[in-house]
Design an enzyme around this catalytic site. Structure first.
Site, PDB file in Angstrom:
ATOM      1  N   ASP A   1       0.822  -1.203   0.000  1.00  0.00           N
ATOM      2  CA  ASP A   1       0.000   0.000   0.000  1.00  0.00           C
ATOM      3  C   ASP A   1       0.862   1.261   0.000  1.00  0.00           C
ATOM      4  OD1 ASP A   1      -2.583   1.532   0.552  1.00  0.00           O
ATOM      5  OD2 ASP A   1      -1.358   2.095   2.284  1.00  0.00           O
TER       6      ASP A   1
ATOM      7  N   GLU B   1       1.273  -0.404  -5.148  1.00  0.00           N
ATOM      8  CA  GLU B   1       0.287   0.643  -5.428  1.00  0.00           C
ATOM      9  C   GLU B   1       1.024   1.943  -5.712  1.00  0.00           C
ATOM     10  OE1 GLU B   1      -3.647   2.695  -3.373  1.00  0.00           O
ATOM     11  OE2 GLU B   1      -1.785   2.470  -2.263  1.00  0.00           O
TER      12      GLU B   1
END
Length: 821
Positions: free
Chosen positions: A430, A485
């Protein structure tokens, strides 16, 4: 099972703080304090740390008699030597510190030696008839750094930034050399969980921490405090309390879960079902690992996905953070069950042939002081950068110092812990954009200019960490998947580390979801086919992408899902099949299917869907929350701590009397079509038509021909589409099928022939001279196909393209076996 509570082992002191060696921002020395707790002196499930609301705990004192006063004991005498283990049964027993303060103090060019004696594995039993199944993995070794020069062959535009990239790779190589020298290699360095935190051995339980800013009495620069251990493996929230309590989780052997099924091999085409365990129930509750295992995993398998990506695994004290404000990095969220419950879930997924990916958060951490890493040793710059560089103003969280030796040990060990102990099959990292740039991607518009990626705004320490963690993942777990990401489009992101890249397997293609939201705010007449195609295909050569039309981000309150953008409040009243539809519902269902199929067909080498969106979940996600007033004085109303919008209504997608069912069935057909043909990973991808007037997009992926008619009311008969291979084509997926809520405007028994032979023509009709006669069965009629190339393709055939419909054609000889859905 009873938890013996009360032992509060605080952040351990660091006997001195040294200056950082050359090339590092952090401290390579790793002195620590170790307590050896006498074997069987207390329950093997105890509170390992208890956070308090005030820094008023009694100080930790280590006396000459080697006894420890546990903070929070009932003694009024700070020099007392009797420890108290507060349990419901009022257990009280001395804890012997066998070796006093075990200092791991080293010289400048020395470091902690972590013995290489194999990974820790729980060896309990599920039943007497089963034994642990070892996962089949490749060679567990990390290759040495390569030359790091292949990136310039792949992308010559990088040569203009060679100084930066060579410097980056040089830093990475130097780090590898230092880790080899001081730690015995990355394989040993990434097993910090075998030394730090609570470690059980035949002689007792050792507790060890790295806390350079703490004093012996835990009299930190910010006051007297006790904390949950940084390496704690489990933590819980006691009833009526806000901060979490650390748990030393070590159940009896017969209660430990043992994996029974081998981990699946990494599929060529990755189809990911993004899921949040807590909100996966149809009821307004926090769901459990066990329920998800039994109810949701079989659903994912039936839908045709081959991987499940689980969010919010790492413990986070604030549920509404969606798991992104992590407090305890090595602990699975206790809201959903025990560590063994999570292992059981993962093992069941493996039995079903599903990969289990973890949404791991190494980009930032919760700023909680009582139950997180923030101010752990009483200083602002322990695990994080000090000052403003260590604070993310938008996320209200702390930012790691990736140049610190012990931070690297902590994060690398954390990634390995989840792979080794829980058998996760990989990660979705993330917030990688935030990691790679000192501006964190905030208020920055990336235009694609390479100077935006390689300059003073790049956090080289963070990029080197990402290279190291990908090295470790791929070296020790060859079948593991690594997804990053990144919204910036960093070049080399998905190039192997040995070639000079960052080392991810996939990049999340985040621009696609943004493009759909942008288009959904416009009228159909303003949609541009060229924009859609460009967004779908705009990815770097040899760098794989995970495409998605929407993820959890678009489902949160304050935003709208694609289904809600399309149909809005009509979804509440007109989704029943026994009621009349509306133009808004008809348009929404048609475009929902087309948007997902073109994203999967053209957008990347892997596909992702957030749970419930496959059938157009009718509402957003709103976590339970109370009224709050922001620091600027703004009042934000809560929802009375309701879970009503924090669940997934799978029952809607399953109901055969609702229109949601057709949308779900189409998504299922999409996944099974990809399983059969593997079009996402085909090397052949060609867009032959993007017609702004007709609103038609035609492309090939593998041996499939995709035809999309986005026009709102125009359907086209005898519409010619180009194709690479000649032969007979048949429909293999049709969004207008009644099974998917369509209107059955196409005959699935029709055969579509490309040019195969020249037939006699009537010379008296000059208009027919350029054509060939072929056997093309639509309404049992003979049709004409024009000679020569069409749309830059050597062959072509004619189709009927209804408005707002997507149809996929395959060569009939490849369609001999029926699609099993």
């Amino acid at each position: 099972m009873v938890y013996a509570s009360g032992i509060r082992l605080p952040c351990v002191p660091h006997l001195y703080k040294s200056s950082a060696p050359s090339g590092f921002n952090g401290d390579r020395r790793s002195t620590s304090l170790s307590f050896l707790l006498k074997k069987d002196s207390f329950s093997r499930k105890i509170f390992a740390g208890k956070s308090s609301k005030e820094f008023d705990a009694s100080p930790l004192i280590i006396t000459a008699s080697e006894k420890v006063l546990v903070p929070g004991s009932q003694s009024d005498d700070p020099s007392a030597v009797t420890d108290q283990l507060e349990t419901p049964e009022t257990v009280s027993e001395d804890i012997e510190v066998r070796n006093g303060i075990e200092s791991l103090q080293m010289e400048d060019n020395e470091n902690v030696e972590i013995e290489d004696h194999g990974p820790v594995t729980l060896q309990g039993k599920v039943s007497s008839e089963k034994s642990e199944v070892k996962s089949e993995v490749g060679p567990r070794s990390i290759p040495p750094p390569g030359a790091g020069q292949k990136i310039y062959e792949i992308d010559p535009n990088l040569l203009g930034h060679r100084q930066h990239l060579d410097y980056r790779y040089g830093r990475y190589k130097q780090m590898c050399e230092d880790i080899d020298k001081y730690e015995g290699g990355l394989a040993a360095f990434s097993r910090g969980y075998e030394k730090f935190g609570f470690i059980r051995s035949d002689t007792g339980i050792t507790y060890r921490e790295w806390a350079p800013g703490a004093k012996i009495h835990m009299d930190t620069p910010s006051g007297i405090k006790d904390s949950i251990p940084a390496w704690i493996k489990f933590s819980v929230q006691a009833p009526g309390e806000i901060p979490y309590n650390g748990i030393y989780y070590d159940p009896p052997e017969e209660e430990k879960y043992v994996f029974q099924h081998p981990q699946p091999k990494k599929p060529k085409s990755l189809r990911i079902y993004e899921a949040h365990v807590g909100m996966s129930s149809t009821e307004p509750i926090i769901n459990t690992y066990a329920n998800f295992r039994d109810d949701v995993l079989p659903r994912i398998k039936r839908l045709g996905y081959n991987a499940v990506q689980i969010m919010a695994v790492q413990e986070h004290s604030y549920y509404a953070s969606f798991g992104y404000h992590v407090t305890n990095f090595f602990a699975p969220s206790s809201r959903c069950g025990t560590p063994d419950d999570l292992k059981s879930l993962i093992d069941k997924a493996h039995e079903l042939g599903l990969l289990v990916l973890m949404d791991i958060v190494h980009s930032h951490a919760s700023n909680n002081v009582l139950d997180g890493l923030n101010m752990f040793d009483g200083t602002d710059g322990h695990y994080f950068h000090s000052g403003s560089r260590g604070y993310h103003w938008m996320w209200d969280s702390r930012l790691f110092n990736y140049g610190s030796w012990e931070v690297l040990r902590f994060l690398l060990s954390n990634a390995r812990w989840w792979l080794e102990e829980y058998k996760f099959d990989g990660f979705r990292f993330d917030g990688v954009t935030s990691m790679m740039y000192t501006h964190h991607g905030l208020q920055v518009a990336f235009t694609g200019n390479y100077s935006e990626y390689f300059g003073f705004a790049t956090d080289v320490d963070a990029v080197v960490y990402l290279m190291l963690v990908n090295d470790m993942i791929h070296g020790l777990y060859p079948e593991a998947v690594s997804i990053g990401e990144d919204v910036s489009g960093m070049p080399t992101f998905c190039i192997p580390v040995q070639d000079g890249g960052v080392g991810f397997d996939y990049r999340l293609q985040m621009a696609i979801a943004d493009k759909w939201i942008q288009l959904l705010k416009k009228r159909d007449e303003d949609w541009k086919m060229g924009e859609i195609v460009h967004t779908m295909t705009n990815r770097r050569w040899l760098e794989k992408c995970v495409a998605y039309a929407e993820s959890h981000d678009q489902a949160l309150v304050g935003d709208k899902t694609i289904a809600f953008w399309l149909m809005d409040k009509d979804m509440y009243d007109f989704m029943a099949l026994d009621r009349p539809s509306t133009p808004l519902i008809d348009r929404g269902i048609a475009l929902h299917k087309m948007i997902r199929l073109i994203t999967m067909g053209l957008g990347g080498e892997a596909y992702l869907n957030f749970m419930g969106n496959e059938f157009g979940h009718p509402e957003w996600i709103d976590f339970p929350r109370v009224d709050q007033r922001l620091p600027n004085g703004q009042f934000v109303p809560g929802n009375n701590f309701s879970y009503d919008k924090c669940r997934r209504r799978f029952d809607l997608g399953d109901a055969d009397y609702l229109r949601y069912r057709g949308m779900q069935e189409f998504d299922r057909a999409m996944q099974h079509l990809e399983e059969k043909y593997g079009f996402m990973t085909s090397e052949h991808q060609y867009v032959s038509r993007k017609d702004e007037g007709d609103r038609v997009i035609v492309f090939e992926r593998g041996n499939l021909v995709f035809v999309f008619n986005f026009h709102w009311n125009s359907s086209y008969s005898d519409y010619r589409v180009g194709c690479l291979k000649p032969g007979k084509y048949k429909i293999v997926l049709d969004s207008d099928d009644p099974l998917f809520g369509g209107y059955k405007r196409l005959d699935h028994n029709a055969e579509y022939f490309s040019l195969v032979r020249k037939s006699p023509v009537d010379n008296s009709s000059p208009a027919l001279a350029p054509y060939f006669m072929v056997n093309y069965r639509v309404l049992n009629a003979m049709v004409l196909v024009q000679e020569g190339w069409y749309d830059d393709q050597p062959h072509s055939f004619l189709v009927y393209a209804p408005s707002r419909t997507a149809v996929v054609y395959a060569l009939a000889d490849e369609e001999e076996q029926p699609l099993n859905v």
